[in-house]
Design a protein around this motif. Structure first.
Motif, PDB file in Angstrom:
ATOM      1  N   LYS A  43       0.828  -1.222   0.000  1.00 57.51           N
ATOM      2  CA  LYS A  43       0.000   0.000   0.000  1.00 57.51           C
ATOM      3  C   LYS A  43       0.860   1.270   0.000  1.00 57.51           C
ATOM      4  O   LYS A  43       0.660   2.173  -0.816  1.00 57.51           O
ATOM      5  CB  LYS A  43      -0.934   0.030   1.230  1.00 57.51           C
ATOM      6  N   SER A  44       1.811   1.314   0.951  1.00 57.31           N
ATOM      7  CA  SER A  44       2.636   2.524   1.048  1.00 57.31           C
ATOM      8  C   SER A  44       3.455   2.714  -0.222  1.00 57.31           C
ATOM      9  O   SER A  44       3.561   3.832  -0.747  1.00 57.31           O
ATOM     10  CB  SER A  44       3.583   2.440   2.252  1.00 57.31           C
ATOM     11  N   THR A  45       4.005   1.616  -0.730  1.00 55.95           N
ATOM     12  CA  THR A  45       4.823   1.709  -1.949  1.00 55.95           C
ATOM     13  C   THR A  45       3.977   2.247  -3.102  1.00 55.95           C
ATOM     14  O   THR A  45       4.443   3.096  -3.877  1.00 55.95           O
ATOM     15  CB  THR A  45       5.426   0.334  -2.301  1.00 55.95           C
ATOM     16  N   PHE A  84       2.499  10.735   5.033  1.00 56.03           N
ATOM     17  CA  PHE A  84       3.280   9.523   5.277  1.00 56.03           C
ATOM     18  C   PHE A  84       2.659   8.696   6.406  1.00 56.03           C
ATOM     19  O   PHE A  84       2.067   9.251   7.338  1.00 56.03           O
ATOM     20  CB  PHE A  84       4.720   9.884   5.668  1.00 56.03           C
ATOM     21  N   GLN A  85       2.839   7.391   6.295  1.00 56.78           N
ATOM     22  CA  GLN A  85       2.330   6.512   7.354  1.00 56.78           C
ATOM     23  C   GLN A  85       2.977   6.883   8.693  1.00 56.78           C
ATOM     24  O   GLN A  85       2.319   6.935   9.715  1.00 56.78           O
ATOM     25  CB  GLN A  85       2.664   5.057   6.978  1.00 56.78           C
ATOM     26  N   ASN A  86       4.264   7.154   8.634  1.00 56.72           N
ATOM     27  CA  ASN A  86       4.986   7.524   9.850  1.00 56.72           C
ATOM     28  C   ASN A  86       5.222   9.032   9.828  1.00 56.72           C
ATOM     29  O   ASN A  86       6.006   9.531   9.018  1.00 56.72           O
ATOM     30  CB  ASN A  86       6.323   6.775   9.866  1.00 56.72           C
ATOM     31  N   LEU A 161      -3.320   9.538   1.405  1.00 55.94           N
ATOM     32  CA  LEU A 161      -3.286   9.434   2.864  1.00 55.94           C
ATOM     33  C   LEU A 161      -2.904   8.008   3.271  1.00 55.94           C
ATOM     34  O   LEU A 161      -3.637   7.055   2.991  1.00 55.94           O
ATOM     35  CB  LEU A 161      -4.655   9.792   3.456  1.00 55.94           C
ATOM     36  N   ASP A 162      -1.761   7.890   3.910  1.00 53.32           N
ATOM     37  CA  ASP A 162      -1.285   6.568   4.312  1.00 53.32           C
ATOM     38  C   ASP A 162      -1.634   6.347   5.783  1.00 53.32           C
ATOM     39  O   ASP A 162      -1.005   6.933   6.668  1.00 53.32           O
ATOM     40  CB  ASP A 162       0.234   6.468   4.074  1.00 53.32           C
ATOM     41  N   GLU A 163      -2.599   5.535   6.019  1.00 57.55           N
ATOM     42  CA  GLU A 163      -3.067   5.204   7.377  1.00 57.55           C
ATOM     43  C   GLU A 163      -3.398   6.466   8.189  1.00 57.55           C
ATOM     44  O   GLU A 163      -2.828   6.694   9.256  1.00 57.55           O
ATOM     45  CB  GLU A 163      -1.984   4.412   8.145  1.00 57.55           C
TER      46      GLU A 163
HETATM   47 MG   LIG Z   1       2.219   0.985   4.766  1.00 55.60          MG
END
Ligand SMILES: [Mg+2]
Ligand SMILES: Nc1ncnc2c1ncn2[C@@H]1O[C@H](COP(=O)(O)OP(=O)(O)OP(=O)(O)O)[C@@H](O)[C@H]1O
Length: 360
Positions: A43-45, A84-86, A161-163
């Motif tokens: 997903k993030s990629t 970003f997720q993080n 939007l990542d998480e």
């Molecule tokens: Mg991810």
């Protein structure tokens, strides 16, 4: 107009790890798409590829109708924003205020407009008190809000939007869902990667399920995806959860919330599992007790169990009927309502049967 059109894109990291494998989809202007998939499904990629942080090694990608297969075009930079997720990956300045001013300042807006945008974001998230804090000293949830604020500060057309709800408390999660819906109303195109299956129907028009093989397993309306228990199990997004009711066992699918797609796998009358020996649960029936039970007593237990779950089933059918109605599936809506009404009537039947047994 299509914002994204990707055809068979793939990406493998330098360590040889394939993260996205032959993925094709398109996203229309103003559409809200959710991408769901288990940890490591890509997903993030995929969001990095859409944001131009990575370039696909094969396949083609068009963004706003322009070919971006070999790299991201600079004029997309201010139209597309990635959360970003993080949030640590997003924040790098000395104060929250600086973070919120940074994006607008890159757009060469005048100082008053830059400050207005930063103030608006502080107000939007209710984080005025964090204005002078260092982003690194914030809690995970606070950091997430600031990171999302920095994305919004440039007023992009497209949000990746990542998480966005991960790590937020329940009230903040609801606020993010509401915010995403406000952004949808404002005509933004939104792609959200999430594990939170409970929000996909609230926030998206369409859902893509990524499998553990980094390919698309399924795409469709979120409520159709959520109903496809087998695919969700295959994608490892829900798990089978065994309920032991003393001497009979039911298996339900759980997505983390209360899903009611009940699948009766076995029932002790045909295939007895080892019953728990705890006296006092479900009428105090233990293994010895079960062996001593007459058929009538067993049937009475079953009827109690069926009656107990009937109400849940009725509300599940009604929930799905509403979803069908909202999606314009009138025929399906009518049938699901009928199923719900007939199921409701069965409650009385369970009771009647129980009374007959009790009178014996
Ligand atoms: Mg991810
Ligand atoms: N920088 C990297 N270098 C090498 N491999 C990576 C890198 N980032 C991710 N991967 C690998 O690529 C695959 C896809 O990872 P990705 O982070 O895109 O998945 P994800 O679906 O976002 O997972 P999660 O739900 O855990 O956030 C995983 O197997 C992961 O180990």
């Amino acid at each position: 107009m299509e914002v994204f059109n990707v055809e068979k894109i793939s990406y493998t990291y330098k360590n040889g790890k394939t993260a996205v494998d032959g993925v094709s989809f398109s996203v229309a202007n103003g559409e809200s798409l959710t991408i769901i998939g288990t940890n490591g499904s890509g997903k993030s990629t995929l969001l990095y590829l859409l944001d131009g942080l990575l370039i696909p090694e094969s396949g083609s990608m068009r963004i706003f109708g322009k070919d971006a297969s070999n790299g991201f075009l600079s004029d997309f930079r201010q139209r597309i924003s990635l959360l970003f997720q993080n949030p640590h990956a997003q924040l790098f300045l000395l104060s929250v205020w600086d973070e919120l001013c940074f994006g607008p300042s890159q757009l060469e807006l005048d100082k008053a407009e830059i400050q207005k945008r930063a103030e608006d974001i502080l107000g939007l998230f209710g984080i005025e008190h964090l204005r002078d804090r260092g982003p690194w000293d914030l809690s995970g949830g606070e950091m997430k809000k600031v990171a999302l604020g920095t994305c919004l500060s440039i007023n992009p057309d497209v949000l990746l939007l990542d998480e966005p709800t991960t790590g937020l408390d329940p009230r903040s999660q609801v606020e993010i869902v509401d915010l995403i819906n406000e952004l949808r109303k404002a005509g933004k195109t939104i792609i959200t990667a999430t594990h939170d299956l409970g929000i996909i129907e609230d926030i998206s028009d369409r859902t893509i399920v990524l499998g553990e093989d980094h390919r698309i397993l399924l795409q469709g309306k979120p409520w159709v995806v959520m109903a496809d228990t087998e695919t969700l199990l295959q994608a490892n997004l829900i798990h089978r959860h065994v309920h032991r009711h003393c001497w009979y066992v039911h298996e339900h699918s759980h997505s983390g919330r209360h899903e009611h797609e009940h699948m009766v796998l076995h029932d002790v009358l045909t295939s007895p599992p080892s019953p728990p020996s705890t006296e006092g649960r479900h009428g105090g029936v233990n293994e010895e007790g079960v062996l001593k039970m007459t058929d009538l007593e067993k049937l009475k237990k079953l009827l109690e169990h069926w009656a107990e779950h009937n109400e849940e089933h009725v509300s599940t059918y009604l929930e799905w009927a509403e979803k069908a109605d909202a999606s314009g599936e009138k025929e399906l809506y009518k049938i699901l309502r009928e199923i719900a009404e007939n199921t409701k009537k069965m409650d009385g039947l369970f009771e009647k049967a129980k009374k007959i047994i009790e009178s014996k």
